[in-house]
Design an enzyme around this catalytic site. Structure first.
Site: not given
Length: 491
Positions: A240, A274
């Site tokens: 991720e 993010c």
């Protein structure tokens, strides 16, 4: 300063990014120590798996209760060690606890053995599918959401029947310790979830320690190194990574709502998300209205009160460089500018407009409270520009008509319609991206399955006249099979 290793010692010391005060000290685990922890986790695995879904559910729900009872402790740590304002800390814990609850309650229904259709040719067989745990999962967590993000791997891995060795970021080891301590209170005397502290070398040691899978959250460059470290042993990896998420605002959008969403999506947690919004593409008919309102609202949002400092000092240089590059290439600063970078803070939101698409502020992850707002002819062009990126994590679309169609065209793993960052808060939805944003999924049913090995089983129930998978077959059997497949597949 956020963390360091004391000269001449083996201590990792974390510091508050707000005032540089020491928060806690930890040992730096070497390769041998990491392997010992993995071995203990493997020993604990047989007990943890023997509990079954119901037993693990009970322990995980107790872990959730312990964390909720000790909430004040972690809110304090998130403010001191991570620099979050209290509101951001509360939001993070709200989502984290929801994911522990969902993974515990849904593991059985998602992963339990189930019957699947055998098909006409295999109608004499019972076909079943189940999902078995890998064994030991190594989780390498980030500093920007040091509870919510690793919990998205830890809780789901545990619910699936794995044990976990968790290496938190060197910037937030005390928060990692709190997570493991609360689990120890819920599941005492076992090594089901263990802490491993250190810098990059400790994470590298975890990759080569013999774990059965690595779940990593961090930058694309570090993710590539994790992937390389795991390659020789063919250890599977969940990555991720970063994002450069875009919002598209159509001509018929609710402009005030889009402004509020863009500002929060770009500046919450000081822009250190993010899946935060970094690019906004606004249709020409509402562009000026959007930018004017955004500028007014941005002036009302300030560091210290509304968001915290930049946790990683080196990121301040990246933020400053992106702003300067955008201006040097012809962009304009609507709110703030290079002078907004005031270590350890960015003093307030920085709003940039008319920024060329080849600038660093558009192409690279900024990871700060900086929004690039560019004009497009219409929402369709906005989608095209949003998709012109190496990243593919999340996205947002604001429109009254055709929003679903626009969302369907976005090259991203997750899309919010008429909102931002809504998908991480829905436990049943998978979280993850594509391209430089990584691969694999946490959260939801896909997140549970990510930490399991799909296992197929067939059982012959009775013989059939048509014998083809045996050397006892004859020409008549094969002729029948030919006629059968012709009938089945030529219609």
């Amino acid at each position: 300063m956020a963390s360091t290793v004391d000269s001449g010692t083996t201590n990792l010391v974390s510091y508050s990014p707000v005032d540089s005060r020491a928060v806690a000290a930890f040992a730096v685990d070497d390769e041998e120590t990491v392997r010992e922890k993995v071995a203990r986790a493997r020993e604990a695995g047989s007990w943890w798996r023997s509990l079954g879904h119901d037993g693990r559910r009970a322990h995980l729900l107790e872990w959730r209760r312990v964390m909720a009872r000790r909430l004040e402790e972690v809110l304090d740590l998130l403010q001191r060690e991570n620099g979050k304002v209290r509101a951001d800390a509360v939001v993070e814990m709200t989502a984290a606890l929801a994911h522990v609850d969902w993974s515990a309650r849904n593991a059985r229904s998602v992963l339990a053995r189930r019957r699947v259709p055998s098909g006409l040719l295999m109608l004499n067989h019972l076909a079943t599918l189940e999902y078995r745990p890998y064994g030991v999962i190594g989780v390498i967590g980030p500093w920007n959401y040091p509870v919510h993000t690793p919990v998205g791997s830890i809780a789901y891995a545990l619910a699936a029947g794995n044990t976990v060795v968790f290496k938190p970021s060197e910037y937030t080891p005390a928060i990692g310790r709190w997570l493991v301590d609360t689990f120890e209170e819920a599941v005492p005397g076992r090594s089901v979830l263990q802490l491993s502290t250190g810098h990059g070398a400790t994470g590298a040691a975890l990759c080569t320690s013999g774990v059965d899978k690595i779940a990593f959250t961090g930058s694309p460059s570090t993710g590539a190194r994790v992937l390389a470290a795991c390659a020789p042993s063919l250890t599977p990896v969940l990555l991720e990574l970063g994002g450069k998420d875009a919002m598209v605002v159509a001509a018929d959008a609710d402009v005030p709502a889009a402004v509020e969403a863009a500002l929060w999506g770009g500046c919450s947690n000081a822009g250190q998300s993010c899946a935060g919004i970094e690019r906004v593409y606004v249709a020409d008919p509402v562009y000026d209205e959007f930018l004017d309102l955004l500028a007014r609202r941005a002036e009302e949002v300030r560091a210290r009160a509304d968001f915290g400092p930049i946790t990683m000092p080196a990121q301040l240089d990246v933020i400053r460089r992106h702003i300067q590059d955008a201006l040097a290439r012809g962009g304009r600063a609507v709110v703030g500018g290079p002078e907004s970078v005031q270590p350890p803070y960015v003093a307030g939101p920085v709003i940039l407009a008319d920024v060329p698409e080849d600038s660093a502020a558009v192409r690279e992850e900024t990871f700060g409270p900086v929004l690039v707002v560019n004009r497009v002819a219409d929402a369709a062009e906005g989608v095209d520009r949003a998709n012109d990126s190496d990243y593919g994590l999340g996205a947002a679309v604001f429109a009254r008509r055709g929003a679903g169609e626009l969302a369907g065209r976005m090259r991203a793993g997750m899309v919010s319609i008429n909102d931002v960052l809504s998908f991480p808060a829905v436990p049943a939805l998978p979280f993850g991206g594509r391209g430089r944003s990584g691969f694999g999924r946490i959260h939801g049913a896909d997140g549970l399955r990510e930490f399991t090995v799909p296992t197929a089983r067939t059982r012959k129930l009775f013989d059939v006249p048509l014998a083809v998978s045996t050397y006892a077959r004859g020409p008549r059997d094969m002729a029948r099979l030919e006629r059968l497949i012709g009938w089945l597949h030529s219609r």
